[in-house]
Design a protein around this motif. Sequence first.
Motif, short mmCIF file in Angstrom:
data_model
loop_
_atom_site.label_atom_id
_atom_site.label_comp_id
_atom_site.label_asym_id
_atom_site.label_seq_id
_atom_site.Cartn_x
_atom_site.Cartn_y
_atom_site.Cartn_z
N ALA A 22 0.85 -1.19 0.00
CA ALA A 22 0.00 0.00 0.00
C ALA A 22 0.88 1.24 0.00
O ALA A 22 1.93 1.27 0.65
N GLU A 23 0.45 2.23 -0.77
CA GLU A 23 1.14 3.51 -0.78
C GLU A 23 0.10 4.61 -0.69
O GLU A 23 -1.00 4.49 -1.24
N ALA A 24 0.46 5.66 0.01
CA ALA A 24 -0.42 6.82 0.15
C ALA A 24 0.45 8.07 0.28
O ALA A 24 1.61 7.98 0.72
N GLU A 25 -0.10 9.20 -0.13
CA GLU A 25 0.61 10.47 0.04
C GLU A 25 -0.32 11.48 0.67
O GLU A 25 -1.53 11.44 0.48
N ALA A 26 0.29 12.37 1.42
CA ALA A 26 -0.43 13.47 2.03
C ALA A 26 0.40 14.74 1.83
O ALA A 26 1.63 14.67 1.68
N MET A 27 -0.25 15.87 1.83
CA MET A 27 0.41 17.16 1.69
C MET A 27 0.34 17.90 3.03
O MET A 27 -0.63 17.75 3.76
N ALA A 28 1.37 18.68 3.29
CA ALA A 28 1.43 19.49 4.51
C ALA A 28 1.88 20.89 4.11
O ALA A 28 2.97 21.04 3.58
N ASP A 29 1.05 21.87 4.37
CA ASP A 29 1.41 23.24 4.03
C ASP A 29 2.23 23.91 5.13
O ASP A 29 3.28 24.48 4.87
N ASP A 30 1.74 23.83 6.35
CA ASP A 30 2.35 24.59 7.44
C ASP A 30 2.94 23.71 8.54
O ASP A 30 3.14 24.17 9.65
N VAL A 31 3.19 22.44 8.24
CA VAL A 31 3.71 21.52 9.25
C VAL A 31 5.16 21.18 8.89
O VAL A 31 5.45 20.82 7.75
N GLN A 32 6.04 21.30 9.86
CA GLN A 32 7.46 21.03 9.63
C GLN A 32 7.74 19.53 9.61
O GLN A 32 7.06 18.75 10.28
N PRO A 33 8.74 19.08 8.84
CA PRO A 33 9.08 17.66 8.79
C PRO A 33 9.33 17.05 10.18
O PRO A 33 8.93 15.92 10.44
N THR A 34 9.97 17.80 11.06
CA THR A 34 10.23 17.27 12.41
C THR A 34 8.93 17.03 13.17
O THR A 34 8.82 16.07 13.93
N GLU A 35 7.93 17.89 12.97
CA GLU A 35 6.63 17.71 13.61
C GLU A 35 5.93 16.46 13.07
O GLU A 35 5.31 15.71 13.83
N ILE A 36 6.03 16.25 11.77
CA ILE A 36 5.40 15.09 11.14
C ILE A 36 6.02 13.81 11.69
O ILE A 36 5.31 12.90 12.13
N LYS A 37 7.34 13.75 11.67
CA LYS A 37 8.03 12.55 12.15
C LYS A 37 7.76 12.30 13.63
O LYS A 37 7.55 11.17 14.06
N SER A 38 7.73 13.36 14.43
CA SER A 38 7.46 13.23 15.86
C SER A 38 6.04 12.71 16.10
O SER A 38 5.82 11.85 16.95
N PHE A 39 5.08 13.22 15.35
CA PHE A 39 3.69 12.79 15.49
C PHE A 39 3.57 11.29 15.25
O PHE A 39 2.97 10.56 16.05
N TYR A 40 4.13 10.81 14.16
CA TYR A 40 4.00 9.39 13.84
C TYR A 40 4.84 8.52 14.76
O TYR A 40 4.44 7.39 15.07
N LYS A 41 5.96 9.02 15.23
CA LYS A 41 6.77 8.26 16.19
C LYS A 41 5.99 8.03 17.49
O LYS A 41 6.11 6.98 18.12
N LYS A 42 5.15 8.99 17.87
CA LYS A 42 4.34 8.86 19.08
C LYS A 42 3.06 8.07 18.84
O LYS A 42 2.60 7.34 19.71
N THR A 43 2.46 8.25 17.68
CA THR A 43 1.14 7.69 17.40
C THR A 43 1.17 6.24 16.94
O THR A 43 0.33 5.44 17.36
N LEU A 44 2.09 5.88 16.06
CA LEU A 44 2.08 4.54 15.48
C LEU A 44 2.22 3.41 16.50
O LEU A 44 1.55 2.38 16.34
N PRO A 45 3.01 3.54 17.56
CA PRO A 45 3.07 2.46 18.55
C PRO A 45 1.70 2.17 19.19
O PRO A 45 1.42 1.03 19.56
N GLN A 46 0.84 3.17 19.29
CA GLN A 46 -0.50 2.96 19.83
C GLN A 46 -1.35 2.10 18.90
O GLN A 46 -2.36 1.54 19.31
N LEU A 47 -0.93 1.99 17.64
CA LEU A 47 -1.63 1.19 16.64
C LEU A 47 -0.92 -0.14 16.38
O LEU A 47 -1.21 -0.83 15.41
N GLY A 48 0.06 -0.46 17.23
CA GLY A 48 0.75 -1.73 17.12
C GLY A 48 2.04 -1.71 16.31
O GLY A 48 2.69 -2.74 16.17
N TRP A 49 2.43 -0.56 15.78
CA TRP A 49 3.66 -0.46 14.99
C TRP A 49 4.84 -0.23 15.93
O TRP A 49 4.78 0.62 16.80
N ARG A 50 5.91 -1.01 15.75
CA ARG A 50 7.13 -0.87 16.55
C ARG A 50 8.20 -0.15 15.73
O ARG A 50 8.42 -0.49 14.57
#
Length: 85
Positions: A22-50
Motif C-alpha cells: 500500500a502507498e499513500a501520500e499526504a500534503m502538509a502546508d504549514d507543518v514542519q518535517p520534524t513535527e510530522i516525524k514526531s507525530f508518527y513516532k508517538k502515534t504509530l506504537p499505539q496502533l501496534g507499529w514498533r
Amino acid sequence: MPGLYEVSEEGMVFDKPGGRIAEAEAMADDVQPTEIKSFYKKTLPQLGWRPAGPDYFIRERESLRIAVREEDSGRVVHFTVLPLP
C-alpha cells in the motif's frame, strides 16, 4: 495528523498472497518535517507499529516507511506498507 491532507489520486493498495502493498501520500502546508516525524513516532506504537529505524516501523508481518520531501506545492509525506521478507 492535523495539518495533513490526503492526495487521494496517489494512493494504491495491492493484495497478494505474501501480503499487501500500500502507498499513500499526504500534503502538509504549514507543518514542519520534524513535527510530522514526531507525530508518527508517538502515534504509530499505539496502533501496534514498533519502531525499527528512522522513519521505519514494523507490525506483525508488515513494514511501514514514512518519507517527507519538499516540493514547490509544499511538503509531501509518502507512506509505504510492504510485507516483510
